[in-house]
Design an enzyme around this catalytic site. Structure first.
Site, PDB file in Angstrom:
ATOM      1  N   ASN A 157       0.823  -1.225   0.000  1.00  0.00           N
ATOM      2  CA  ASN A 157       0.000   0.000   0.000  1.00  0.00           C
ATOM      3  C   ASN A 157       0.851   1.267   0.000  1.00  0.00           C
ATOM      4  O   ASN A 157       0.568   2.213  -0.726  1.00  0.00           O
ATOM      5  CB  ASN A 157      -0.937   0.005   1.210  1.00  0.00           C
ATOM      6  N   THR A 181     -14.558  38.891 -30.746  1.00  0.00           N
ATOM      7  CA  THR A 181     -15.362  38.467 -29.601  1.00  0.00           C
ATOM      8  C   THR A 181     -16.606  37.872 -30.237  1.00  0.00           C
ATOM      9  O   THR A 181     -17.040  38.345 -31.298  1.00  0.00           O
ATOM     10  CB  THR A 181     -15.755  39.645 -28.680  1.00  0.00           C
ATOM     11  N   HIS A 182     -17.143  36.845 -29.639  1.00  0.00           N
ATOM     12  CA  HIS A 182     -18.302  36.129 -30.204  1.00  0.00           C
ATOM     13  C   HIS A 182     -18.004  35.612 -31.622  1.00  0.00           C
ATOM     14  O   HIS A 182     -18.922  35.436 -32.420  1.00  0.00           O
ATOM     15  CB  HIS A 182     -19.549  37.016 -30.270  1.00  0.00           C
ATOM     16  N   SER A 218      -6.266  13.228 -48.268  1.00  0.00           N
ATOM     17  CA  SER A 218      -7.466  12.401 -48.241  1.00  0.00           C
ATOM     18  C   SER A 218      -7.260  11.234 -49.192  1.00  0.00           C
ATOM     19  O   SER A 218      -6.631  11.377 -50.242  1.00  0.00           O
ATOM     20  CB  SER A 218      -8.667  13.230 -48.683  1.00  0.00           C
ATOM     21  N   LYS A 236      -7.008  17.541 -51.135  1.00  0.00           N
ATOM     22  CA  LYS A 236      -7.088  17.870 -49.709  1.00  0.00           C
ATOM     23  C   LYS A 236      -5.744  17.930 -48.990  1.00  0.00           C
ATOM     24  O   LYS A 236      -4.826  17.190 -49.277  1.00  0.00           O
ATOM     25  CB  LYS A 236      -7.956  16.821 -49.003  1.00  0.00           C
ATOM     26  N   ASN A 261      -5.245  18.259 -44.950  1.00  0.00           N
ATOM     27  CA  ASN A 261      -6.026  18.385 -43.713  1.00  0.00           C
ATOM     28  C   ASN A 261      -5.174  18.728 -42.486  1.00  0.00           C
ATOM     29  O   ASN A 261      -4.041  18.262 -42.370  1.00  0.00           O
ATOM     30  CB  ASN A 261      -6.771  17.077 -43.452  1.00  0.00           C
ATOM     31  N   GLU A 310      -6.286  18.837 -35.076  1.00  0.00           N
ATOM     32  CA  GLU A 310      -7.543  18.111 -34.835  1.00  0.00           C
ATOM     33  C   GLU A 310      -7.341  17.022 -33.797  1.00  0.00           C
ATOM     34  O   GLU A 310      -8.172  16.806 -32.917  1.00  0.00           O
ATOM     35  CB  GLU A 310      -8.051  17.478 -36.133  1.00  0.00           C
ATOM     36  N   TYR A 315      -6.567   2.164   2.177  1.00  0.00           N
ATOM     37  CA  TYR A 315      -6.383   1.617   0.819  1.00  0.00           C
ATOM     38  C   TYR A 315      -7.575   0.738   0.415  1.00  0.00           C
ATOM     39  O   TYR A 315      -8.099  -0.028   1.218  1.00  0.00           O
ATOM     40  CB  TYR A 315      -5.079   0.805   0.728  1.00  0.00           C
ATOM     41  N   GLN A 336      -6.225   0.526  -7.650  1.00  0.00           N
ATOM     42  CA  GLN A 336      -5.366  -0.050  -8.677  1.00  0.00           C
ATOM     43  C   GLN A 336      -5.739   0.494 -10.063  1.00  0.00           C
ATOM     44  O   GLN A 336      -4.912   0.550 -10.957  1.00  0.00           O
ATOM     45  CB  GLN A 336      -5.531  -1.582  -8.655  1.00  0.00           C
ATOM     46  N   LYS A 358      -4.087   3.914 -12.407  1.00  0.00           N
ATOM     47  CA  LYS A 358      -2.842   4.087 -13.166  1.00  0.00           C
ATOM     48  C   LYS A 358      -2.991   4.182 -14.689  1.00  0.00           C
ATOM     49  O   LYS A 358      -2.404   5.065 -15.308  1.00  0.00           O
ATOM     50  CB  LYS A 358      -1.866   2.965 -12.809  1.00  0.00           C
TER      51      LYS A 358
HETATM   52  N1  ARG Z   1      -1.555  -3.372  -7.492  1.00  0.00           N
HETATM   53  C1  ARG Z   1      -1.973  -2.602  -6.353  1.00  0.00           C
HETATM   54  C2  ARG Z   1      -2.363  -1.194  -6.798  1.00  0.00           C
HETATM   55  O1  ARG Z   1      -1.982  -0.813  -7.851  1.00  0.00           O
HETATM   56  C3  ARG Z   1      -0.845  -2.519  -5.370  1.00  0.00           C
HETATM   57  C4  ARG Z   1      -1.281  -2.448  -3.958  1.00  0.00           C
HETATM   58  C5  ARG Z   1      -1.951  -3.721  -3.552  1.00  0.00           C
HETATM   59  N2  ARG Z   1      -2.296  -3.726  -2.178  1.00  0.00           N
HETATM   60  C6  ARG Z   1      -3.114  -4.618  -1.683  1.00  0.00           C
HETATM   61  N3  ARG Z   1      -3.367  -4.533  -0.412  1.00  0.00           N
HETATM   62  N4  ARG Z   1      -3.658  -5.564  -2.389  1.00  0.00           N
HETATM   63  O2  ARG Z   1      -3.039  -0.492  -6.110  1.00  0.00           O
END
Ligand code: ARG
Length: 455
Positions: free
Chosen positions: A108, A153-154, A275, A281, A283, A288, A315, A320, A323
């Site tokens: 954790n 403006t606008h 295109s 074209k 582009n 974009e 936690y 998890q 990420k």
């Molecule tokens: N893979 C977990 C995460 O990204 C790591 C921490 C896991 N902790 C646990 N008590 N299972 O959050």
């Protein structure tokens, strides 16, 4: 065997194993995980929790893993996450001693640490990329310093402005973005290591020591908060979202101005695509896509908000899921900044067209109002007088440019010959000498300031 299944009588279901694994995502944090583990082990030795000799062996095992990871030679198995993979491999290499690595630590605080180390590096990278982009904008502002275009403006013509002044507006936005990243950095720069699972530990660890060797300015002061907090991701994601909003607005303007209807600028062929159907074209795909990728960054920010809003302390495994989107966000921000830095300096302006359009729509009417105001006519009255002039022009199908002094005088005896001069877009721009205004003098002074600031 798992790190945690000694008391379990049943094996983890295969599908559940795949479902809970985060390895494919958190692999990206491998270097930080090793960095954190090395610091942790050194601290354990320093605090005499393990022997100095043991620490040395563990550290050299970890470094070997680091080298293998770098070369892409590290062998992953069906590990649950990057922490497990490294610890498993360490024990395979150095034997049961590897099992001492996790003393006084939990995954954790470990994952919170890895994410903070990663985020710190990303912020530093983004801040330096913003500066590079600002420099590119500044060079373009210098090159096109006196090009006049319509201000809006606008999305209606308002008053003539300098193209360089418009560019410098983006420089200001980017400066605030940089500040936001730097200010968030202060709160990312806090070590959670040693908070363990959330309660702290009975082992005599030294959290300040690990924080120091890992380059953290502060140590988290509450172990529960240390493992629960993901504000640092949210702050970075929100700074990223605001930055992307700016890049997206810039992109939108370039797309518009590159169109047949505006015709202010042309995108370089090396940054445009064609295109498959229409051979004529060219582009503006780069701006974009920046505009499009902005949506993904906003999505990432809201995913994080939704992820965290109902989580009890401390936690929870939900975390998890923080990420993948965040990593993607950082990649988008970085690639958008990088391509913008290359793309923007290559656009070519059609200066004549810009100036011609700056004159359309009686954009200097306000200059006449201000002319009268300076001669003592109350502003409201001056506004009405010029309104009447514009009405007269409409009826007689004329433009401001075609007005004679005799005609002007019919509306106010305060008008003199110099009033006709004020109708030109060049004088209009030149007259905006208030601080931060669009006069060439003001813009030049700002360019000089920026040159010093970005040197
Ligand atoms: N893979 C977990 C995460 O990204 C790591 C921490 C896991 N902790 C646990 N008590 N299972 O959050």
């Amino acid at each position: 065997m798992k790190l945690w299944d000694a008391k379990f009588k049943k094996e983890l279901d295969k599908e559940a194993e795949v479902f809970t694994s985060s390895l494919s995502v958190d692999k990206k944090l491998a270097d930080y995980d090793i960095l954190g583990s090395v610091a942790h082990v050194k601290m354990l030795a320093k605090c005499k929790i393990i022997k100095g000799k043991e620490a040395k062996k563990i550290v050299s095992g970890l470094k070997e893993i680091g080298r293998e990871l770098e070369k892409g030679k590290f062998l992953f198995k069906d590990d649950e996450d990057i922490h497990t993979a490294i610890e498993r491999s360490l024990t395979e290499r150095i034997g049961p001693l590897g099992e001492k690595l996790h003393t006084g630590r939990s995954r954790n605080d470990q994952i919170a640490l890895d994410e903070r180390l990663y985020t710190k590096d990303e912020i530093k990278k983004i801040v330096s990329q913003i500066t590079e982009f600002q420099r590119a904008i500044l060079r373009a502002a210098k090159r096109y310093q006196n090009v006049i275009m319509p201000g809006y403006t606008h999305l209606q013509h308002s008053q003539p402005v300098l193209f360089s002044h418009w560019l410098l507006a983006y420089l200001e936005m980017l400066e605030r973005d940089k500040q936001r990243f730097n200010e968030s950095y202060v709160r990312v720069d806090v070590s959670p290591l040693g908070a363990a699972a959330g309660a702290g530990t009975s082992l005599p660890i030294d959290r300040k020591f690990t924080a120091k060797i890992l380059g953290f300015t502060r140590v988290a002061e509450n172990s529960i908060d240390a493992v629960s907090d993901r504000d640092f991701l949210l702050e970075t994601a929100s700074a990223s979202s605001i930055l992307m909003m700016h890049l997206s607005r810039l992109s939108e303007e370039i797309i518009l101005w590159n169109s047949e209807e505006f015709g202010f600028l042309e995108i370089d062929e090396s940054f445009a695509t064609g295109s498959s159907l229409m051979p004529q074209k060219k582009n503006p795909d780069i701006p974009e896509l920046i505009r499009g990728k902005t949506a993904k960054v906003y999505g990432g920010l809201f995913a994080l908000f939704s992820l965290m809003k109902n989580l009890p302390l401390s936690y929870n495994r939900d975390m998890q899921e923080d990420k993948k989107g965040f990593f993607e966000m950082m990649e988008i921000v970085s690639s958008c900044l990088s391509i913008s830095t290359k793309f923007l300096p290559k656009i070519r302006l059609d200066k004549e067209r810009m100036k011609e359009m700056a004159e359309k729509g009686e954009t200097t009417a306000t200059d006449l109002v201000e002319y009268l105001a300076m001669k003592g006519v109350p502003f409201r009255k001056a506004h009405r007088v010029v309104g009447k002039i514009l009405g007269y022009l409409e009826d007689s199908r004329k433009t401001l440019k075609e007005l004679t002094l005799t005609e002007l005088k019919r509306f106010s005896d305060k008008f003199e010959k110099d009033a006709l001069e004020r109708i030109k877009v060049e004088s209009s721009v030149r007259s905006k000498t208030s601080f931060g205004g669009t006069s060439p003098k003001q813009v030049q002074a700002r360019i000089r300031d920026w040159e010093k600031r970005l040197a």
